[in-house]
Design an enzyme around this catalytic site. Structure first.
Site, PDB file in Angstrom:
ATOM      1  N   ASP A 164      38.574  48.213  47.994  1.00 33.79           N
ATOM      2  CA  ASP A 164      38.318  47.155  47.302  1.00 33.79           C
ATOM      3  C   ASP A 164      36.151  47.237  47.125  1.00 33.79           C
ATOM      4  OD1 ASP A 164      37.081  43.910  45.990  1.00 33.79           O
ATOM      5  OD2 ASP A 164      39.272  43.239  46.449  1.00 33.79           O
ATOM      6  N   HIS A 216      33.665  40.665  46.611  1.00 36.64           N
ATOM      7  CA  HIS A 216      34.966  39.993  46.388  1.00 36.64           C
ATOM      8  C   HIS A 216      35.733  40.962  47.445  1.00 36.64           C
ATOM      9  CE1 HIS A 216      38.739  41.671  44.324  1.00 36.64           C
ATOM     10  NE2 HIS A 216      38.112  40.516  43.219  1.00 36.64           N
ATOM     11  N   SER A 400      43.809  38.347  42.092  1.00 32.87           N
ATOM     12  CA  SER A 400      43.053  39.385  42.735  1.00 32.87           C
ATOM     13  C   SER A 400      42.591  38.303  44.395  1.00 32.87           C
ATOM     14  CB  SER A 400      41.479  39.096  42.824  1.00 32.87           C
ATOM     15  OG  SER A 400      41.308  40.799  41.835  1.00 32.87           O
TER      16      SER A 400
END
Length: 493
Positions: A164, A216, A400
């Site tokens: 990620d 994220h 996600s």
């Protein structure tokens, strides 16, 4: 003028880039690829990992030598991969033409910079007003995780991985769960890899410790394992350990960086990218990213071999379905790696098990397969989890956020039913069997209003329960033989 081999073997993106740039990035895919079919007959995760690693590295070593020598003579910047038999290059038209003319080169795949901005909102700020509520994150309760925790199943002994934007490794919700931390000191060898070799934003390039320049990644890892030992219980499997790889520079990745992280996970290395050890591979990898055609990933098979090779090694590959479901359109699961049969693809619901409007629907048509996707759905709306700097945020929504719930559920399952370790077919079947069946009237792919699985929810909403504890006994009673999934015919509808 474009030479004939270059025109025949190149992704159209490469030819377009050559029209306006002196140097273009490409993935040189060689004709020979390792035969991993025998891995399916092996029993146990360790045997599969060793076989797949040996077969892949041997094939690369045997077939890449001449190409690598040629690239060195030409002064072409390059990086060799063994996860699939290919080499990343940055080269001019003359050198790419020469490479394409080689008989051992199958194709030149595009390596565009892929923005993931559509997969998550602007970087959220920490919640104001102090710490979290004195409660477990609602989505975890909704899918049943606390029930397994009460039975002593927290994911102990299982390793989850994420590729990620990076990870805030010493975040209070993540620190004690990081495999590279022993409670006193940190050792990032074999537990962290940075696939960003230039740029890197606030993290810089080639970071020697986990770093997140976007938020994220830290948020997704929190949903897998996060727990600060106090009121912030945000992770599905707080007893599991995590390792990480940064595949994006400030939110932008490439097929090469995604590939590099898959390679690291299959055989983690030290910080010098040396001495790979497949026995340190994770049990499950979360992938909350995509490679859309709109960003240059016009070849839907660009990462298919990578995902299939990782799966052959006995590692579950969880992939978010993407957020292209606006106006409830069908066949919007169209990006690698969500489209692959070898991926366990996850759609997003709210905490009432209603499909999120943004969640992409199937079937997969971009590769001509008409494959039903997603495989399962999980909570992905306003999910509260960790963000860099020690804070938390519920500002994130997306598939996600759904994927990490499934990765964490797999960790709980593997602790509860260790007989499934290394058998990806059986792991997926167990998660599918436990799902709450959900129907839809959207009719994607010809789905009826009673059909389960379907192209909106897959098998339904993620659930974990005490039934996980007797899976191995049930398989044994049904004549299940270790290393196969024959017994599932009597267990799974």
């Amino acid at each position: 003028a474009t030479t004939e081999p270059l025109a025949e073997k190149s992704d159209p993106w490469i030819l377009q880039e050559l029209a306006g740039h002196d140097l273009v990035e490409a993935l040189v895919v060689l004709e020979p690829q390792a035969d991993l079919a025998p891995a399916a007959q092996l029993t146990g995760r360790e045997a599969k990992l060793n076989f797949v690693f040996s077969a892949l590295t041997e094939t690369a070593a045997r077939t890449q030598a001449d190409l690598l020598a040629d690239l060195a003579r030409r002064g072409v910047e390059h990086r060799a991969f063994w996860i699939a038999n290919m080499v990343w290059v940055r080269a001019n038209a003359e050198d790419l033409s020469a490479i394409a003319g080689r008989l051992d080169v199958k194709r030149l795949a595009a390596n565009p910079s892929v923005s993931q901005s559509s997969l998550w909102p602007e970087r959220p700020q920490p919640e104001k007003g102090g710490d979290a509520p004195e409660s477990i994150e609602a989505s975890l309760t909704h899918v049943g995780a606390p029930t397994l925790w009460g039975a002593g199943i927290h994911g102990e002994g299982i390793v989850v991985a994420g590729q990620d934007t990076g990870y805030d490794w010493d975040h209070p919700a993540l620190l004690s769960h990081y495999r590279g931390f022993d409670g006193v000191t940190a050792n990032h060898n074999y537990h962290w890899h940075d696939a960003i070799h230039s740029g890197g934003g606030s993290c810089g390039a080639n970071s020697t410790q986990p770093c997140d320049d976007n938020s994220h990644g830290t948020h997704t890892m929190g949903t897998m394992v996060g727990d600060d030992g106090g009121s912030n219980q945000v992770g599905m499997a707080p007893g599991a350990r995590w390792i990480g790889c940064r595949n994006m520079d400030q939110g932008d990745g490439t097929p090469a960086t995604y590939s590099e992280c898959f390679q690291f996970f299959l055989a983690p290395t030290d910080l010098n990218d040396l001495n790979p050890n497949p026995l340190l591979a994770p049990h499950v990898i979360n992938n909350s990213w995509s490679c859309p055609p709109s960003e240059g990933c016009t070849d839907p098979t660009v990462m298919q071999t990578l995902v299939e090779n990782v799966r052959a090694a006995g590692i579950l590959v969880v992939v978010s379905a993407t957020n292209n479901g606006s106006e409830f359109q069908c066949s919007r699961i169209e990006d690698p790696a969500a489209i692959y049969d070898a991926s366990f693809t996850v759609g997003a619901t709210n905490n009432s098990d209603a499909i999120a409007s943004f969640s992409s629907r199937g079937p997969v048509t971009i590769d001509g397969s008409d494959r039903r996707k997603p495989d399962i759905s999980a909570p992905g709306v306003s999910i509260r989890s960790s963000i860099p700097g020690g804070g938390y945020s519920s500002a994130f929504s997306g598939t996600s956020m759904a994927g990490p719930h499934v990765a964490g559920a797999a960790a709980l399952l593997l602790q509860a039913a260790s007989c499934l370790d290394g058998d990806v077919d059986a792991i997926e079947a167990a998660l599918i069997e436990a799902a709450l069946p959900l129907t839809t009237s959207q009719g994607c792919g010809g789905d009826t209003t009673t059909q389960v699985p379907n192209n909106t929810y897959g098998a339904g909403g993620l659930r974990v329960s005490l039934d996980f504890l007797d899976f191995c006994a049930r398989l044994f009673l049904d004549g299940f033989e270790s290393g196969s999934t024959d017994g599932w015919s009597a267990v799974v509808p």
